[in-house]
Enzyme design. Structure first.
Site, PDB file in Angstrom:
ATOM      1  N   PHE A 205       0.835  -1.197   0.000  1.00 56.92           N
ATOM      2  CA  PHE A 205       0.000   0.000   0.000  1.00 56.92           C
ATOM      3  C   PHE A 205       0.871   1.248   0.000  1.00 56.92           C
ATOM      4  O   PHE A 205       1.797   1.366   0.815  1.00 56.92           O
ATOM      5  CB  PHE A 205      -0.904   0.010   1.243  1.00 56.92           C
ATOM      6  CG  PHE A 205      -1.675   1.298   1.383  1.00 56.92           C
ATOM      7  CD1 PHE A 205      -2.843   1.504   0.670  1.00 56.92           C
ATOM      8  CD2 PHE A 205      -1.206   2.322   2.203  1.00 56.92           C
ATOM      9  CE1 PHE A 205      -3.542   2.712   0.770  1.00 56.92           C
ATOM     10  CE2 PHE A 205      -1.891   3.524   2.309  1.00 56.92           C
ATOM     11  CZ  PHE A 205      -3.063   3.716   1.591  1.00 56.92           C
ATOM     12  N   LEU A 228       3.738  -1.013   3.886  1.00 54.50           N
ATOM     13  CA  LEU A 228       3.077   0.291   3.862  1.00 54.50           C
ATOM     14  C   LEU A 228       4.096   1.395   3.609  1.00 54.50           C
ATOM     15  O   LEU A 228       5.086   1.511   4.326  1.00 54.50           O
ATOM     16  CB  LEU A 228       2.384   0.558   5.199  1.00 54.50           C
ATOM     17  CG  LEU A 228       1.451  -0.544   5.719  1.00 54.50           C
ATOM     18  CD1 LEU A 228       0.904  -0.180   7.086  1.00 54.50           C
ATOM     19  CD2 LEU A 228       0.300  -0.779   4.746  1.00 54.50           C
ATOM     20  N   GLU A 229       3.849   2.170   2.572  1.00 54.00           N
ATOM     21  CA  GLU A 229       4.705   3.323   2.240  1.00 54.00           C
ATOM     22  C   GLU A 229       3.810   4.549   2.362  1.00 54.00           C
ATOM     23  O   GLU A 229       2.958   4.798   1.503  1.00 54.00           O
ATOM     24  CB  GLU A 229       5.239   3.202   0.803  1.00 54.00           C
ATOM     25  CG  GLU A 229       6.047   1.942   0.549  1.00 54.00           C
ATOM     26  CD  GLU A 229       7.475   2.017   1.076  1.00 54.00           C
ATOM     27  OE1 GLU A 229       7.907   3.121   1.464  1.00 54.00           O
ATOM     28  OE2 GLU A 229       8.145   0.964   1.091  1.00 54.00           O
ATOM     29  N   LEU A 230       4.002   5.320   3.432  1.00 56.52           N
ATOM     30  CA  LEU A 230       3.011   6.361   3.768  1.00 56.52           C
ATOM     31  C   LEU A 230       3.596   7.765   3.654  1.00 56.52           C
ATOM     32  O   LEU A 230       4.614   7.973   3.002  1.00 56.52           O
ATOM     33  CB  LEU A 230       2.449   6.074   5.160  1.00 56.52           C
ATOM     34  CG  LEU A 230       1.971   4.625   5.373  1.00 56.52           C
ATOM     35  CD1 LEU A 230       1.467   4.410   6.780  1.00 56.52           C
ATOM     36  CD2 LEU A 230       0.924   4.218   4.344  1.00 56.52           C
TER      37      LEU A 230
END
Ligand code: NAD
Length: 471
Positions: A205, A228-230
């Site tokens: 994501f 997760l890369e936020l």
């Protein structure tokens, strides 16, 4: 039948494109089909998978014009759309080159002389990719390519805000017989993303912290890995020995390229107080030279703000900062032009950490600059946010910059430059704090995330083991 989603054009504000999300049932069927085809994809081996990806590259090249046009309509900018296509194509080349060695099985003796180890790995059958709108092609394929090469089937759900590129890309996918059964892009919004989490074996994501938390929760409930890369709030620290000419040019690029709509944009600048005024003067002079890409995509360097809701956030951060005493050196407002939202590169001074623009992700071409008196103060300020994506440090000597970089809570730190993670794919890095979770997308680790390791432990003689009951 699901309800179509109307897509806004960032240059005109017009809702001139529709996408139709799949029903939950259709999505489930699609995932089932991909999962069934994955077995064959895995069995054909890495060389044939590489061949299929090379064919995809050729098919994309033959769709290049329509893909570029779709990306320009999705994002309102041209040169970065061209760059996105080039990066995507070179990412195929890069993984095709690396994969054969990475996917080799290995054998070795163990500490016990008559036990031999054969080490292999198996791909997760179905990988889900959910991506944001700021680099629609690049971020929907950055994890997809290594996952495919590893032997996974992949289903991608790009952002509903920038989905026009899906059609030409699907045309290219459908032109490759080995690929079309194991890779698909589905259009849809958050609901489709949430539904997807029900059917995949691993999720990659890229998006906001708020959605990332929901994705992490859903993945935890199904006990599947989530990468997760936020969001980020990347700091730049300019030490008193830094070359100001170089630092201002690098920071300007790192802050306002793609109109600041990049997770690794520099969003806060801390400058040694001895050179603060000179730094700000230079930065303002350089920022004022940049022009909006209006009225045409080739008119200037700064494209429109792609997502309308982002324009609202940028405006809110500017108003909050100004109300709390920030001084505008240049730029300073979000303007409407012919239905699109635009913002000139903006330099702010007299800023502090009570302002949203210093602690929350702005995702716009805003450069708040704050002086510091000691290096410790600069490090504390840089680390005083919930994010930890990347950073930049400027100093005359590499060793001086590295000494500071070691204390910064972030996974990738550019020294005497900015935003290098966007360009250098070799460096493995993790996202710190709320900027993400899971293994590195960069470096060879990016492919290994899609494999589960399997050890075959082989006994090589036919005598009883000394630890057995009857030995
Ligand atoms: P977003 O979180 O609003 O949406 C991202 C994706 O998630 C979209 O495809 C959206 O449809 C989907 N989604 C929404 N709700 C969902 C749910 N409940 N379950 C599953 N999927 C759902 O983010 P955005 O506004 O599209 O993108 C901007 C954000 O992305 C910024 O915070 C930026 O920093 C971040 N980003 C991070 C990186 C990185 O590599 N760290 C790169 C680019 C962008």
């Amino acid at each position: 039948m699901t309800k179509p989603i109307q897509v806004r054009n960032p240059r005109t504000g017009k809702l001139d494109y529709d996408i139709v999300p799949p029903s939950g049932n259709l999505l489930e069927q699609q995932c089932l089909g991909l999962r069934q085809a994955q077995n064959h994809w895995q069995q054909i081996g890495v060389e044939r998978r590489i061949e299929a990806l090379k064919q995809w590259k050729q098919a994309v090249l033959s769709q290049r014009d329509s893909l570029t046009e779709a990306l320009v309509n999705d994002t309102g900018r041209l040169s970065i759309s061209v760059l996105e296509i080039d990066s995507f194509l070179s990412s195929i080349d890069r993984w095709c080159k690396l994969a054969p060695e990475l996917l080799q099985e290995s054998e070795k003796n163990t500490a016990i002389p008559f036990i031999h180890l054969k080490q292999t790995s198996v791909p997760y059958p179905l990988v889900g990719v959910i991506s944001p709108w700021n680099f629609p092609l690049l971020l929907s394929t950055i994890d997809t390519i290594p996952a495919l090469i590893a032997g996974c089937a992949v289903i991608v759900k790009p952002s509903e805000i920038a989905s026009r590129f899906v059609k030409p890309l699907m045309t290219a996918i459908n032109a490759v017989p080995d690929l079309r059964d194991v890779l698909t892009f589905v259009e849809g919004g958050g609901e489709t993303g949430a539904n997807l989490l029900e059917y995949v074996d691993l999720i990659c994501f890229t998006g906001s912290v708020a959605t990332g938390l929901k994705v992490a929760e859903a993945a935890a409930k199904r006990f599947i890995p989530a990468f997760l890369e936020l969001g980020g709030k990347d700091p730049a620290i300019v030490l008193s020995s830094a070359n100001l000419e170089l630092a201002t040019s690098a920071i300007l690029w790192g802050s306002v390229v793609n109109t600041g709509q990049s997770c690794l944009s520099i969003e806060r600048i801390y400058v040694a107080e001895s050179m603060f005024e000179e730094f700000v003067d230079k930065l303002v002079t350089k920022a004022e030279r940049l022009k909006l890409a209006y009225p045409t995509v080739e008119s200037g360097e700064i494209g429109p703000i792609i997502a309308e809701r982002q324009a609202e956030i940028i405006r809110e951060h500017l108003l909050d900062a100004i109300a709390k005493g920030a001084v505008v050196g240049c730029g300073g407002k979000v303007e409407e032009k012919n239905g699109g939202w635009w913002c000139h590169p903006t330099v702010l001074t007299q800023v502090n950490h009570s302002m949203k623009v210093m602690t929350e992700e702005t995702f716009g071409p805003i450069m708040p600059v704050m002086p510091f008196s000691t290096v410790e103060e600069a490090i504390n300020l840089a680390n005083n946010v919930i994010y930890g994506l990347s950073a930049a440090i400027f100093a005359e000597e590499e060793s001086e910059a590295l000494a500071v970089a070691r204390y910064i809570d972030a996974g990738a730190i550019s020294i005497n430059d900015a935003g290098l993670t966007a360009l250098i794919y070799e460096g493995a890095k993790n996202s710190f704090k709320f900027s993400g979770l899971g293994g590195s997308r960069m470096g060879t680790a990016g492919l290994m995330r899609f494999l589960r390791k399997k050890a075959f432990l082989v006994k090589t003689n036919a005598v009883p083991d000394p630890w057995w009951f009857d030995s």
